[in-house]
Design a protein around this motif. Structure first.
Motif, PDB file in Angstrom:
ATOM      1  N   TYR A   1      44.232  42.900  39.597  1.00 60.20           N
ATOM      2  CA  TYR A   1      43.255  43.212  38.560  1.00 60.20           C
ATOM      3  C   TYR A   1      43.909  44.060  37.480  1.00 60.20           C
ATOM      4  O   TYR A   1      44.883  44.761  37.721  1.00 60.20           O
ATOM      5  CB  TYR A   1      42.015  43.912  39.131  1.00 60.20           C
ATOM      6  N   THR A   2      43.344  43.948  36.289  1.00 59.03           N
ATOM      7  CA  THR A   2      43.839  44.709  35.149  1.00 59.03           C
ATOM      8  C   THR A   2      42.695  45.536  34.593  1.00 59.03           C
ATOM      9  O   THR A   2      41.640  44.999  34.232  1.00 59.03           O
ATOM     10  CB  THR A   2      44.380  43.775  34.047  1.00 59.03           C
ATOM     11  N   TYR A   3      42.930  46.844  34.577  1.00 62.88           N
ATOM     12  CA  TYR A   3      41.938  47.747  34.008  1.00 62.88           C
ATOM     13  C   TYR A   3      41.835  47.542  32.504  1.00 62.88           C
ATOM     14  O   TYR A   3      42.784  47.090  31.861  1.00 62.88           O
ATOM     15  CB  TYR A   3      42.335  49.204  34.296  1.00 62.88           C
TER      16      TYR A   3
ATOM     17  N   TRP B   1      46.294  48.943  32.569  1.00 67.90           N
ATOM     18  CA  TRP B   1      47.013  49.167  33.820  1.00 67.90           C
ATOM     19  C   TRP B   1      46.737  48.011  34.786  1.00 67.90           C
ATOM     20  O   TRP B   1      45.588  47.621  34.991  1.00 67.90           O
ATOM     21  CB  TRP B   1      46.592  50.469  34.464  1.00 67.90           C
ATOM     22  N   GLU B   2      47.805  47.475  35.385  1.00 65.15           N
ATOM     23  CA  GLU B   2      47.658  46.343  36.311  1.00 65.15           C
ATOM     24  C   GLU B   2      47.987  46.791  37.734  1.00 65.15           C
ATOM     25  O   GLU B   2      49.015  47.427  37.976  1.00 65.15           O
ATOM     26  CB  GLU B   2      48.574  45.187  35.902  1.00 65.15           C
ATOM     27  N   TYR B   3      47.098  46.436  38.656  1.00 64.46           N
ATOM     28  CA  TYR B   3      47.237  46.796  40.067  1.00 64.46           C
ATOM     29  C   TYR B   3      47.137  45.540  40.925  1.00 64.46           C
ATOM     30  O   TYR B   3      46.477  44.572  40.567  1.00 64.46           O
ATOM     31  CB  TYR B   3      46.125  47.760  40.513  1.00 64.46           C
ATOM     32  N   GLU B   4      47.772  45.627  42.075  1.00 59.98           N
ATOM     33  CA  GLU B   4      47.694  44.583  43.101  1.00 59.98           C
ATOM     34  C   GLU B   4      47.215  45.289  44.361  1.00 59.98           C
ATOM     35  O   GLU B   4      47.737  46.349  44.726  1.00 59.98           O
ATOM     36  CB  GLU B   4      49.081  43.971  43.279  1.00 59.98           C
TER      37      GLU B   4
ATOM     38  N   ASP C   1      31.932  38.188  40.436  1.00 57.11           N
ATOM     39  CA  ASP C   1      31.903  38.272  38.979  1.00 57.11           C
ATOM     40  C   ASP C   1      33.283  38.551  38.389  1.00 57.11           C
ATOM     41  O   ASP C   1      33.401  38.805  37.183  1.00 57.11           O
ATOM     42  CB  ASP C   1      30.941  39.384  38.544  1.00 57.11           C
ATOM     43  N   ASN C   2      34.317  38.544  39.238  1.00 57.59           N
ATOM     44  CA  ASN C   2      35.694  38.856  38.812  1.00 57.59           C
ATOM     45  C   ASN C   2      35.778  40.205  38.117  1.00 57.59           C
ATOM     46  O   ASN C   2      36.524  40.375  37.150  1.00 57.59           O
ATOM     47  CB  ASN C   2      36.268  37.749  37.920  1.00 57.59           C
TER      48      ASN C   2
ATOM     49  N   SER D   1      39.197  43.637  35.144  1.00 57.79           N
ATOM     50  CA  SER D   1      38.984  42.210  35.365  1.00 57.79           C
ATOM     51  C   SER D   1      39.890  41.764  36.495  1.00 57.79           C
ATOM     52  O   SER D   1      41.096  42.038  36.484  1.00 57.79           O
ATOM     53  CB  SER D   1      39.328  41.418  34.104  1.00 57.79           C
ATOM     54  N   ILE D   2      39.308  41.097  37.473  1.00 56.46           N
ATOM     55  CA  ILE D   2      40.087  40.543  38.576  1.00 56.46           C
ATOM     56  C   ILE D   2      40.720  39.256  38.075  1.00 56.46           C
ATOM     57  O   ILE D   2      40.027  38.340  37.622  1.00 56.46           O
ATOM     58  CB  ILE D   2      39.197  40.293  39.809  1.00 56.46           C
TER      59      ILE D   2
END
Length: 178
Positions: A18-20, A24-27, A85-86, A136-137
């Motif tokens: 997901y990306t905030y 910022w991108e997290y896994e 809703d992703n 967003s996922i």
């Protein structure tokens, strides 16, 4: 995404990227009903990765999940997942020392717990930097519970693109070796 999330079991064993809204991108991986693994690909502590973080994982209502934990750094995390809703919402409560010295945490935390605890005691904790953000996922994978292949190496540039494009995991959700 075709999977419909209803029960807690639908959520457990799921791998997300997901990306905030701040970029910022997290896994993140719901390893089981009390453990999460994650890698951080973008933001203040990009490059950090963690396995076997103890967490409280609950279903609030069908298809909506809350996950909370406190890291050895003293960072508190609260994540609300709405995968149908992703969307998700995360609030990260960074201790002052992490805000001022993020480079200390950019490592495989599991091999440096003593350093995290030492830094937590050595540097100031307050005021905390509170980062509440929607995200967003961008990827949902069915890894299954307790799959040690999901988060098993340091993040690299382009990793999340490789995962989303199907170049990282095989059909059994095992790492494709190059």
């Amino acid at each position: 995404m075709t999977k419909k999330f209803v029960t807690l079991d639908d959520f457990l064993g799921t791998h997300f990227i997901y990306t905030y809204d701040n970029g910022w991108e997290y896994e993140w991986y719901a390893k089981n009903d009390h453990t999460v693994d994650y890698r951080i690909h973008g933001g203040m502590v990009a490059g950090r990765w963690v396995k076997d973080q103890q967490a409280d994982i609950v279903m609030l209502v069908p298809g909506v999940y809350k996950v909370t934990w406190t890291e050895p750094t003293g960072t508190d995390v609260a994540l609300d997942f709405m995968p149908n809703d992703n969307k998700m919402h995360g609030t990260i409560f960074f201790p002052k020392w992490v805000e001022e010295h993020p480079e200390i945490t950019v490592t495989f935390q599991n091999e440096h717990i003593d350093l995290m605890e030492e830094s937590r005691e050595k540097y100031e904790t307050y005021p905390k930097l509170v980062v509440p953000e929607f995200a967003s996922i961008t990827y949902v994978g069915e890894a299954g519970q307790n799959n040690e292949s999901v988060i098993n190496e340091a993040p690299y540039d382009g990793m999340t693109d490789d995962i989303r494009a199907g170049r990282y995991f095989d059909d059994n959700y095992q790492r494709i070796r190059k």
